[in-house]
Design an enzyme around this catalytic site. Structure first.
Site, PDB file in Angstrom:
ATOM      1  N   GLU B  71     -54.204   3.583  26.199  1.00  0.00           N
ATOM      2  CA  GLU B  71     -55.547   3.678  25.970  1.00  0.00           C
ATOM      3  C   GLU B  71     -56.364   3.643  26.998  1.00  0.00           C
ATOM      4  OE1 GLU B  71     -53.443   2.221  23.622  1.00  0.00           O
ATOM      5  OE2 GLU B  71     -53.640   3.718  22.148  1.00  0.00           O
ATOM      6  N   PHE B  94     -57.552   5.748  16.049  1.00  0.00           N
ATOM      7  CA  PHE B  94     -58.158   4.663  15.206  1.00  0.00           C
ATOM      8  C   PHE B  94     -59.036   3.521  15.780  1.00  0.00           C
ATOM      9  CE2 PHE B  94     -54.623   5.972  12.787  1.00  0.00           C
ATOM     10  CZ  PHE B  94     -54.762   6.146  11.702  1.00  0.00           C
ATOM     11  N   ASP B  96     -59.582   0.694  15.673  1.00  0.00           N
ATOM     12  CA  ASP B  96     -58.867  -0.681  15.976  1.00  0.00           C
ATOM     13  C   ASP B  96     -58.414  -0.706  17.440  1.00  0.00           C
ATOM     14  OD1 ASP B  96     -58.735  -1.332  12.827  1.00  0.00           O
ATOM     15  OD2 ASP B  96     -58.824   0.608  13.205  1.00  0.00           O
ATOM     16  N   PHE B  97     -57.910   0.388  17.804  1.00  0.00           N
ATOM     17  CA  PHE B  97     -57.193   0.432  19.152  1.00  0.00           C
ATOM     18  C   PHE B  97     -58.190   0.084  20.514  1.00  0.00           C
ATOM     19  CE2 PHE B  97     -54.075   3.971  17.151  1.00  0.00           C
ATOM     20  CZ  PHE B  97     -53.706   3.076  16.217  1.00  0.00           C
ATOM     21  N   HIS B 140     -55.697  -1.114  11.249  1.00  0.00           N
ATOM     22  CA  HIS B 140     -56.086   0.340  11.057  1.00  0.00           C
ATOM     23  C   HIS B 140     -57.252   0.619  10.108  1.00  0.00           C
ATOM     24  CE1 HIS B 140     -51.935   0.868  12.933  1.00  0.00           C
ATOM     25  NE2 HIS B 140     -52.412   1.969  13.060  1.00  0.00           N
TER      26      HIS B 140
END
Lengths: 374, 342, 321
Positions: B71, B94, B96-97, B140
């Site tokens: 990422e 997601f 969250d990443f 997630h």
């Protein structure tokens, strides 16, 4: 059973309507009504409209509470004579609701109405066709600046019972291609001419509203053979003045708060402008190319705040029937533009009516058109 | 106009903008999928939930770029590409990443314009899924829009329906600032009428999905639908609500919120993000500061508890704001009466 | 290797400008007139200049917290830089970025960067722009031995290879990440790291302009020709602390003095070009004098320039909001 029970059902205003909200009852239970008296205000996704009683009787029940959203055809109230008992009414309601399914109303119309896209040169024109093609010369409905086929929601379905009726979205409007060319009435008239040919119509009774009236006049001028009669509703092209607060406001306003007062210029009864109607126009204006197209039309048709083209001479030279319908309280184009016309032209002015008689005086307008084109 | 799902509306927005502007490119983990696989199948996934399916076929591998699962590098690459002439839409899968690439968003993309004295334009869109209700558990399921809203230089979009999603995503792609576009993963199959043509919905203009006199409800993303349902139920009991969908949390349409609170005097805020320093606290602070005199009752926030998102359905249901919780909050503020001084 | 007189002259001027700029900042910083903190590039001039000699305004670079040298090498205006470092409205970033954020995107300078490892991912993006916009440009990430260990850097080496990007990763290895030696902090070797990603590796003495120029030329040609990214490992020594005020207690006594005496890129450049008569000493003297007055003027102008105003505070957070 001792007397007549008339079910009052959710009406279908326009072809796209599948459900409506009973905004308010116009009468209390127990009140006697004549056919044509306003029973309730019905709010649809496009407009709030008065619903006129289909029969005489006493409003015995308000089955639908105010604020309720119901499918077209659903029971909203009961008209009956005084001698009908409450238990008979209860039984009627029970029986009606047991047999009602919301798909019914839609099915009845679906075979006669079709929305399709017609290629006209480089343009894709969205056409809404209804009625029987075998009934003779078609009726072609041309909406005005910023409008679309839904302007004819109370017109098309009524005329379709006896005529082949075609409404369409002008270029830059509704679901048609958002290219307006030079934006003049003459330019649009050329597109209408091509559309009539593309639809394989030998000629049409042309009904034009507002800017659509000017377009109809241009069409009568350039292609008189295609025009069997002209019905001009609050038409542009007969005078100079136009309410630029409406035109500019319509172009500039992009929020409900600013657009709603602009749209209120359209009607005499301001409550007709529903939240959904405003939202629908905001959504239309968000489409790519719409605002720039409207600007092109406005600057071509109304430069310097005046109408650029006078088409009064067409009224003198066009040899087929012409009628003009106008609301006396029109705040956008003045009904005095219909003064001093050749005597052969019938001019009808509706009291307590704004720029959109086809919505505010739907029944009278529909009668005028159908009698005129018989 | 035709009926489209939230997923289709987003796909169509991407497709139409990629057709309109060759500088618009897509990148992310498995936005196509299948590269390097043994079957040779291309566009194997089209995004982990199929949102970008079919775009590879139309636009090719130069413009629909599968990334390694890294990422920091690809979100940073998207920022760098945006600053140098492309208009990337990067998918973070997601939200969250973001823990793996926050620097590239927070310290790079968001800061370029200010820190370079107005000389940079960073037309970057980062799409990501958010939200609980999917049994996806703590890593997630987060609703991290407050995190991005906190960072000056970012715009943050939380669409509430398919119509909104298409218009707001096209606006995001045409915008010259970095935009975080957050899609609630529970909504992908929601359907409504969506125009076939491209259109834009401006940022910073709230939408009123209900208009009423008694209580103002401000709700974000999917919570708008729950608030609408609650408002419809309450209407039957004579409590009429205004429901505000701010559409974007940055910029935030504070004017509409304050106007509506001035009309109703009562405010409930529905926010599915963690309760401390979230949008609900932000809106509550705004109203407390700017509309104190209009308030007839304490502000109520319908928010989850201060815990990670739990896994088990029973716990996740307890965690989430619901129609019932919103209804209860609205009833309590509607019933509240200021005590008269003795 | 043939180097044109024009490139030699420009490169010497750039190195001299960087040296004087940094030496002057060293003096001025001590007066307390410069806000914040500065990281000086003295001793490393040949690296930035030798690499950038192969680049045009179409090409992109990303720099580090120690970015003044890269900015000057890429052509950013010295007076604008000086004004920026003084926090003035006339600065290249209008006084909003300071030493660590000097950028000029019109020259392909994607910014100095306050975050270690911030640049390499951005350079992947810039290289992607060059590739997709087909402008024949390359993108160069300068980063230190410290940043070479950042995950973002290692991810970028991978991504650039996967996407076959026209990118060059220039590791400016001055032996220290802040106060910690590379011999401690960097596992393995840069060479093995490049090999691990299947990327060609080039290496040179960064205090020798000619070595940097030649090796960078190979690495950049490789990237520009569409064969994918390359790594250039430049061995350097910094002559000042990590930032101004760093007493460098972690460095052995005499280390810096020895570097200054033996590996001064300007001295060695002059010696080399005059020995083989590529340039005349007098031409170099003229450059020295011209640069000195340019720096003097830049400092004077910066000190006299207006400070940002209250209205500047809210400006340029967004293009539109």
């Amino acid at each position: 059973m001792s007397g007549t029970i008339t079910p009052i059902t959710m009406p279908k205003f326009g072809l796209a309507m599948t459900e409506g909200k009973l905004a308010s009852w116009s009468l209390p239970v127990g009140k006697e009504v004549k056919a044509g008296d306003e029973l309730a205000d019905i709010e649809t996704s496009k407009i709030t409209n008065g619903y006129e009683s289909p029969a005489a009787g006493i409003l015995r029940r308000q089955v639908a509470p105010e604020g309720e959203m119901l499918p077209v055809g659903a029971l909203i109230g009961i008209l009956a004579d005084a001698d009908v008992s409450d238990s008979e009414i209860d039984a009627f309601i029970q029986h009606f609701n047991d047999n009602f399914s919301s798909g019914d109303a839609e099915d009845k119309n679906s075979d006669t109405t079709a929305r399709r896209t017609v290629d006209v040169g480089d343009l894709k024109i969205s056409v809404q066709e209804s009625g029987n093609k075998e009934t003779g010369t078609a009726v072609l409905l041309i909406h005005g600046f910023g409008g679309d086929v839904s302007n004819w929601m109370l017109t098309q379905s009524a005329l379709a019972s006896s005529h082949h009726v075609i409404a369409f979205d002008l270029p830059g409007h509704g679901e048609s291609t958002k290219q307006v060319g030079d934006g003049t009435p003459a330019g649009f008239a050329k597109t209408v001419e091509d559309l009539i040919k593309a639809l394989d119509l030998p000629a049409a009774h042309v009904v034009g509203h507002s800017l659509g009236g000017a377009i109809a006049l241009e069409l009568a001028k350039s292609s008189p053979d295609l025009v069997k009669s002209l019905t001009l509703i609050a038409p542009a092209g007969l005078g100079q003045d136009i309410n630029m607060n409406f035109i500019n406001g319509f172009i500039d306003a992009d929020r409900r708060k600013t657009l709603e007062p602009v749209l209120q210029y359209l009607v005499h009864d301001k409550s007709l402008i529903s939240r959904q109607m405003v939202e629908g126009i905001i959504r239309y204006k968000r489409l790519d190319g719409v605002v720039s197209g409207l600007k092109t039309i406005a600057s071509a048709s109304f430069p310097d705040g005046k109408q650029s083209v006078s088409l009064r001479s067409v009224l003198e030279t066009f040899e087929k029937p012409i009628q003009i319908l106008w609301g006396e309280q029109d705040e956008i184009l003045s009904t005095k533009d219909a003064d001093g016309l050749p005597a052969a032209i019938s001019v009808t002015r509706f009291p307590e009516t704004g720029h959109m008689p086809q919505l505010e005086q739907a029944a009278a307008v529909n009668t005028s058109i159908s009698q005129f084109i018989e | 106009m035709s009926r489209k799902s939230f997923r289709q509306a987003i796909n169509e927005a991407l497709r139409q903008e990629m057709r309109r502007d060759p500088r618009v490119i897509l990148m992310g983990e498995d936005v196509a999928g299948g590269r390097g696989g043994t079957s040779g199948v291309k566009d194997a996934w089209g995004g982990v939930l199929g949102v970008t399916k079919g775009l590879l076929t139309e636009f090719g591998e130069d413009r629909v770029l599968d990334t390694p699962i890294t990422e920091a590098s690809y979100i940073g690459a998207a920022a760098g590409a945006a600053a140098t002439g492309l208009r990337p839409v990067a998918e973070l899968m997601f939200v969250d990443f973001v823990g793996c690439c926050l620097d590239q968003i927070m310290n790079q993309a968001a800061k370029f314009r200010y820190m370079f004295g107005g000389k940079a334009r960073t037309p970057l869109v980062i799409r990501a899924m958010y939200g609980a209700g999917f049994n996806a558990a703590a890593q997630h399921s987060q609703a991290l829009y407050p995190l991005f809203t906190h960072i000056p230089g970012l715009k943050v979009v939380v669409p509430s329906s398919p119509y909104e999603a298409k218009g707001l995503l096209i606006e995001a792609i045409r915008d010259d600032d970095p935009v975080i576009f957050l899609e609630n993963k529970v909504m992908y199959d929601d359907e409504e009428d969506v125009p076939d043509e491209p259109y834009t919905i401006p940022f910073g203009e709230a939408n009123l999905t209900r208009e009423g006199d008694d209580v103002t409800i401000v709700a974000f993303g999917r919570m708008v639908n729950l608030a609408n349902q609650a408002a419809d139920r309450l209407e039957k009991d004579g409590i009429s609500c205004t429901v505000i969908d701010p559409r974007t949390t940055s910029p935030l349409d504070t004017g509409t919120i304050l106007d509506c609170v001035a009309d109703t005097g009562r405010l409930v805020i529905v926010d599915e993000s963690s309760p401390r320093c979230n949008l609900a606290t932000d809106v509550a602070a705004l109203v407390a500061e700017e509309a104190f005199d209009a308030l007839k009752a304490p502000i109520r926030r319908v928010v989850p508890p201060h815990t990670p998102v739990p896994f088990a359905t029973v716990l996740e249901n307890l965690y989430m704001p619901s129609v019932e919780k919103i209804e209860a909050a609205v009833r309590s503020v509607a019933a509240y009466r200021v005590k008269e001084e003795a | 290797m043939q180097i044109s007189r024009d490139i030699l002259t420009r490169s010497y001027r750039a190195m001299r400008t960087i040296r004087d700029f940094e030496e002057r900042l060293h003096v001025e910083f001590a007066t307390g007139e410069i806000p914040g903190f500065v990281h000086l590039y003295c001793g490393e001039e040949a690296s930035g200049v030798g690499v950038c000699a192969h680049l045009t305004d179409t090409d992109t670079i990303a720099s580090t917290h120690r970015g003044h040298g890269h900015c000057i090498a890429k052509g950013v205006a010295v007076d604008g830089m000086m004004a920026e470092i003084y926090g003035r409205q006339t600065g290249v970033c209008r006084g909003k970025g300071g030493s660590m954020h000097i950028a000029d995107l019109s020259l392909g300078m994607l910014g100095a960067n306050g975050i270690v490892g911030g640049g390499p991912p951005l350079i992947c993006g810039a290289a992607l722009s060059h590739k997709l916009l087909k402008d024949n440009g390359v993108a160069v990430a300068f980063y230190g031995d410290g940043a070479s260990n950042e995950g973002s850097t290692l991810e970028s080496l991978n991504l650039a290879t996967v996407w076959q990007l026209p990118a060059v990763f220039v590791v400016e290895d001055n032996g220290y990440g802040e106060a910690t030696g590379a011999s401690y902090a960097c596992a393995g070797t840069q060479k093995d790291r490049a090999a691990g990603f299947g990327m060609p590796y080039f290496e040179c003495d960064g205090t020798d302009f000619f070595a940097v120029y030649e090796t960078a030329g190979e690495a950049i040609s490789h990237a520009r020709s569409g064969k994918g990214p390359a790594m250039l490992h430049v061995h350097l020594s910094r002559w000042y602390g990590h930032f101004e005020g760093d007493a460098m207690t972690y460095r052995a006594e005499g280390e810096v003095a020895r570097e200054r005496a033996e590996h001064d890129c300007l001295v060695n450049f002059r010696k080399h070009v005059t020995e083989i008569s590529l340039l005349e000493g007098s031409a170099l003297d003229d450059i020295d004098a011209s640069v000195k007055s340019e720096i003097d003027a830049a400092v004077a102008a910066a000190k006299a320039a207006p400070l940002p105003e209250e209205a500047d505070l809210m400006k340029d957070v967004y293009v539109s909001y």
